[in-house]
Scaffold this motif. Sequence first.
Motif, PDB file in Angstrom:
ATOM      1  N   ASN A   1     -41.680  51.292  64.542  1.00 18.44           N
ATOM      2  CA  ASN A   1     -41.009  52.459  63.984  1.00 18.44           C
ATOM      3  C   ASN A   1     -41.962  53.260  63.110  1.00 18.44           C
ATOM      4  O   ASN A   1     -42.999  52.741  62.668  1.00 18.44           O
ATOM      5  N   PRO A   2     -41.637  54.514  62.823  1.00 15.67           N
ATOM      6  CA  PRO A   2     -42.502  55.336  61.961  1.00 15.67           C
ATOM      7  C   PRO A   2     -42.692  54.718  60.579  1.00 15.67           C
ATOM      8  O   PRO A   2     -41.802  54.041  60.062  1.00 15.67           O
TER       9      PRO A   2
ATOM     10  N   ASP B   1     -36.558  26.396  44.782  1.00 17.56           N
ATOM     11  CA  ASP B   1     -35.508  26.766  45.732  1.00 17.56           C
ATOM     12  C   ASP B   1     -36.111  27.688  46.787  1.00 17.56           C
ATOM     13  O   ASP B   1     -36.075  28.914  46.647  1.00 17.56           O
ATOM     14  N   PRO B   2     -36.671  27.122  47.858  1.00 18.40           N
ATOM     15  CA  PRO B   2     -37.376  27.920  48.865  1.00 18.40           C
ATOM     16  C   PRO B   2     -36.559  29.083  49.422  1.00 18.40           C
ATOM     17  O   PRO B   2     -37.071  30.193  49.597  1.00 18.40           O
ATOM     18  N   GLY B   3     -35.283  28.852  49.661  1.00 18.28           N
ATOM     19  CA  GLY B   3     -34.456  29.885  50.253  1.00 18.28           C
ATOM     20  C   GLY B   3     -34.184  31.070  49.355  1.00 18.28           C
ATOM     21  O   GLY B   3     -33.818  32.149  49.822  1.00 18.28           O
ATOM     22  N   SER B   4     -34.370  30.896  48.049  1.00 14.35           N
ATOM     23  CA  SER B   4     -34.091  31.985  47.098  1.00 14.35           C
ATOM     24  C   SER B   4     -35.184  33.038  47.093  1.00 14.35           C
ATOM     25  O   SER B   4     -34.992  34.136  46.560  1.00 14.35           O
ATOM     26  N   VAL B   5     -36.338  32.710  47.653  1.00 11.07           N
ATOM     27  CA  VAL B   5     -37.442  33.677  47.735  1.00 11.07           C
ATOM     28  C   VAL B   5     -37.379  34.365  49.097  1.00 11.07           C
ATOM     29  O   VAL B   5     -37.683  33.762  50.122  1.00 11.07           O
ATOM     30  N   LYS B   6     -36.977  35.611  49.102  1.00 12.15           N
ATOM     31  CA  LYS B   6     -36.884  36.380  50.347  1.00 12.15           C
ATOM     32  C   LYS B   6     -38.186  37.167  50.547  1.00 12.15           C
ATOM     33  O   LYS B   6     -38.522  38.019  49.737  1.00 12.15           O
ATOM     34  N   TRP B   7     -38.890  36.824  51.603  1.00 11.26           N
ATOM     35  CA  TRP B   7     -40.151  37.491  51.929  1.00 11.26           C
ATOM     36  C   TRP B   7     -39.851  38.615  52.926  1.00 11.26           C
ATOM     37  O   TRP B   7     -39.271  38.371  53.976  1.00 11.26           O
ATOM     38  N   GLY B   8     -40.267  39.815  52.629  1.00 15.46           N
ATOM     39  CA  GLY B   8     -40.025  40.933  53.531  1.00 15.46           C
ATOM     40  C   GLY B   8     -41.315  41.466  54.111  1.00 15.46           C
ATOM     41  O   GLY B   8     -42.328  41.583  53.416  1.00 15.46           O
ATOM     42  N   GLY B   9     -41.289  41.780  55.399  1.00 14.60           N
ATOM     43  CA  GLY B   9     -42.497  42.321  56.033  1.00 14.60           C
ATOM     44  C   GLY B   9     -42.225  42.724  57.464  1.00 14.60           C
ATOM     45  O   GLY B   9     -41.086  43.027  57.838  1.00 14.60           O
ATOM     46  N   GLY B  10     -43.268  42.723  58.271  1.00 15.37           N
ATOM     47  CA  GLY B  10     -43.152  43.116  59.665  1.00 15.37           C
ATOM     48  C   GLY B  10     -42.446  42.055  60.497  1.00 15.37           C
ATOM     49  O   GLY B  10     -41.832  41.122  59.976  1.00 15.37           O
ATOM     50  N   SER B  11     -42.555  42.199  61.782  1.00 20.07           N
ATOM     51  CA  SER B  11     -41.834  41.338  62.713  1.00 20.07           C
ATOM     52  C   SER B  11     -42.173  39.860  62.526  1.00 20.07           C
ATOM     53  O   SER B  11     -43.208  39.508  61.951  1.00 20.07           O
ATOM     54  N   ARG B  12     -41.307  39.018  63.019  1.00 19.16           N
ATOM     55  CA  ARG B  12     -41.560  37.580  63.001  1.00 19.16           C
ATOM     56  C   ARG B  12     -42.873  37.297  63.724  1.00 19.16           C
ATOM     57  O   ARG B  12     -43.106  37.773  64.831  1.00 19.16           O
ATOM     58  N   GLY B  13     -43.731  36.523  63.084  1.00 17.64           N
ATOM     59  CA  GLY B  13     -45.045  36.252  63.658  1.00 17.64           C
ATOM     60  C   GLY B  13     -46.119  37.198  63.172  1.00 17.64           C
ATOM     61  O   GLY B  13     -47.275  37.086  63.577  1.00 17.64           O
ATOM     62  N   SER B  14     -45.761  38.124  62.284  1.00 21.79           N
ATOM     63  CA  SER B  14     -46.761  39.043  61.719  1.00 21.79           C
ATOM     64  C   SER B  14     -47.683  38.278  60.780  1.00 21.79           C
ATOM     65  O   SER B  14     -47.393  37.149  60.376  1.00 21.79           O
TER      66      SER B  14
ATOM     67  N   GLY C   1     -42.653  49.796  58.841  1.00 22.75           N
ATOM     68  CA  GLY C   1     -43.071  49.784  57.447  1.00 22.75           C
ATOM     69  C   GLY C   1     -42.126  50.517  56.528  1.00 22.75           C
ATOM     70  O   GLY C   1     -41.933  50.134  55.367  1.00 22.75           O
ATOM     71  N   GLY C   2     -41.503  51.596  57.016  1.00 27.28           N
ATOM     72  CA  GLY C   2     -40.576  52.362  56.197  1.00 27.28           C
ATOM     73  C   GLY C   2     -39.383  51.536  55.760  1.00 27.28           C
ATOM     74  O   GLY C   2     -38.947  51.600  54.600  1.00 27.28           O
ATOM     75  N   GLU C   3     -38.847  50.734  56.675  1.00 26.84           N
ATOM     76  CA  GLU C   3     -37.710  49.874  56.357  1.00 26.84           C
ATOM     77  C   GLU C   3     -38.104  48.817  55.328  1.00 26.84           C
ATOM     78  O   GLU C   3     -37.341  48.516  54.404  1.00 26.84           O
ATOM     79  N   ALA C   4     -39.287  48.245  55.493  1.00 31.00           N
ATOM     80  CA  ALA C   4     -39.753  47.209  54.565  1.00 31.00           C
ATOM     81  C   ALA C   4     -39.942  47.783  53.170  1.00 31.00           C
ATOM     82  O   ALA C   4     -39.546  47.165  52.165  1.00 31.00           O
TER      83      ALA C   4
ATOM     84  N   SER D   1     -38.437  50.348  51.807  1.00 32.21           N
ATOM     85  CA  SER D   1     -37.118  50.609  51.218  1.00 32.21           C
ATOM     86  C   SER D   1     -36.483  49.326  50.687  1.00 32.21           C
ATOM     87  O   SER D   1     -35.875  49.320  49.611  1.00 32.21           O
ATOM     88  N   ALA D   2     -36.639  48.239  51.448  1.00 32.64           N
ATOM     89  CA  ALA D   2     -36.070  46.956  51.025  1.00 32.64           C
ATOM     90  C   ALA D   2     -36.744  46.438  49.758  1.00 32.64           C
ATOM     91  O   ALA D   2     -36.079  45.893  48.867  1.00 32.64           O
ATOM     92  N   ILE D   3     -38.042  46.622  49.664  1.00 34.30           N
ATOM     93  CA  ILE D   3     -38.781  46.160  48.480  1.00 34.30           C
ATOM     94  C   ILE D   3     -38.394  46.992  47.264  1.00 34.30           C
ATOM     95  O   ILE D   3     -38.063  46.456  46.204  1.00 34.30           O
ATOM     96  N   LEU D   4     -38.422  48.314  47.426  1.00 33.86           N
ATOM     97  CA  LEU D   4     -38.092  49.197  46.305  1.00 33.86           C
ATOM     98  C   LEU D   4     -36.647  49.002  45.857  1.00 33.86           C
ATOM     99  O   LEU D   4     -36.334  49.150  44.675  1.00 33.86           O
ATOM    100  N   GLY D   5     -35.776  48.658  46.796  1.00 35.18           N
ATOM    101  CA  GLY D   5     -34.375  48.445  46.461  1.00 35.18           C
ATOM    102  C   GLY D   5     -34.070  47.059  45.925  1.00 35.18           C
ATOM    103  O   GLY D   5     -32.922  46.763  45.587  1.00 35.18           O
ATOM    104  N   GLY D   6     -35.091  46.192  45.863  1.00 36.39           N
ATOM    105  CA  GLY D   6     -34.884  44.840  45.357  1.00 36.39           C
ATOM    106  C   GLY D   6     -34.121  43.954  46.316  1.00 36.39           C
ATOM    107  O   GLY D   6     -33.566  42.928  45.927  1.00 36.39           O
ATOM    108  N   ASN D   7     -34.117  44.330  47.592  1.00 35.97           N
ATOM    109  CA  ASN D   7     -33.394  43.538  48.593  1.00 35.97           C
ATOM    110  C   ASN D   7     -34.206  42.355  49.100  1.00 35.97           C
ATOM    111  O   ASN D   7     -33.681  41.506  49.831  1.00 35.97           O
ATOM    112  N   VAL D   8     -35.494  42.325  48.799  1.00 37.79           N
ATOM    113  CA  VAL D   8     -36.337  41.166  49.078  1.00 37.79           C
ATOM    114  C   VAL D   8     -37.074  40.807  47.798  1.00 37.79           C
ATOM    115  O   VAL D   8     -37.257  41.651  46.909  1.00 37.79           O
ATOM    116  N   THR D   9     -37.482  39.557  47.689  1.00 36.37           N
ATOM    117  CA  THR D   9     -38.169  39.095  46.479  1.00 36.37           C
ATOM    118  C   THR D   9     -39.634  39.520  46.480  1.00 36.37           C
ATOM    119  O   THR D   9     -40.163  39.997  45.467  1.00 36.37           O
ATOM    120  N   VAL D  10     -40.282  39.331  47.627  1.00 37.97           N
ATOM    121  CA  VAL D  10     -41.702  39.636  47.780  1.00 37.97           C
ATOM    122  C   VAL D  10     -41.887  40.410  49.075  1.00 37.97           C
ATOM    123  O   VAL D  10     -41.271  40.088  50.099  1.00 37.97           O
TER     124      VAL D  10
END
Length: 319
Positions: A36-37, A146-159, A187-190, A192-201
């Motif tokens: 995506n753009p 608590d491993p599950g409490s850390v939400k990692w945000g980025g590109g596709s699975r396997g990136s 990258g645009g979606e990622a 937005s998620a980071i700036l919105g606090g929807n992912v931890t890292v």
Amino acid sequence: MRRDTFLKTLAAAAAAGALPFGARAAPVLKMMIPANPGGGWDTTGRALGKAILDAKAADNVQYENKGGAAGALGLAQFVGASKGDANALMMMGAVMVGGQITNKQPVSLQQCTPLARLTSEYNVFVVPAASPLKTMKDVVAQLKADPGSVKWGGGSRGSTEHISACMLARAVGVDPKKVNYVAFRGGGEAVSAILGGNVTVGGSGYSEFAEYIAAGKMRPIGVTSQKRLPGINVPTMKEQGYDVVLGNWRGVYGAPGISAEQRAALVDVVQKATKTKAWQEALDKNGWTPAWVTGKEFEDFVEYEFSSLRAIMYLSGMV
């Protein structure tokens, strides 16, 4: 052959894509960007297109974005629609290689024609400016608790950022399979998620986060390079005590079924683009390292990447 007959034949051949670039009056390149753009492939593809135009190696570049599944959706469309098309290009890189390993995909990168590796880049991990986690050590402490409490945000699975997160987990004694990774189609979606606090890292190439880091909206806490990046004061994962060193790279492929001559012509077009001022400006702006490789050396490199990433992903519990 009469002159008018010759010209009609020439025009028909050009329309069919059978003539080399030098024999066409106004070549139009079609570039598939399998994301995506707003992401790294999009930025690189459009920068390359601009450089191609600046080099006068084509009169027009048409872009098509098709995101999803680590580039698999765009790859499938490219293979299906571009067979034998000497005017077609596709952006690709380490993320697509990782996706091919982790996902069962009906279409393979090996069906396309390798042209050149363009750039290399390392991933940077960031947290939102308002995050209570200030350093990578803070993140690791929460990951251990608590491993599950850390939400990692980025590109596709396997990136590469996904692989890096799993490498970190393994390095600190956490089961990589417990890494809570949220994949985004672009990258645009990622961002937005980071700036919105929807992912931890968040993780990606530095170029995708640079403006937000500069504006104080994101805090960089680690980079996956061997040494600190020039002009970027971000501590490496390794200097913080975590053995996580992994580079990203991006390249360009041609369509399936093109001839050796057509492949050489496309490589020439891309190489001319990399010698322009526009391309150098893109390298400087985005913090990309030039990594030009073509021919058999590039083919061997991609094959090595498949085996190397497969080993890393296996050890990280991803495959």
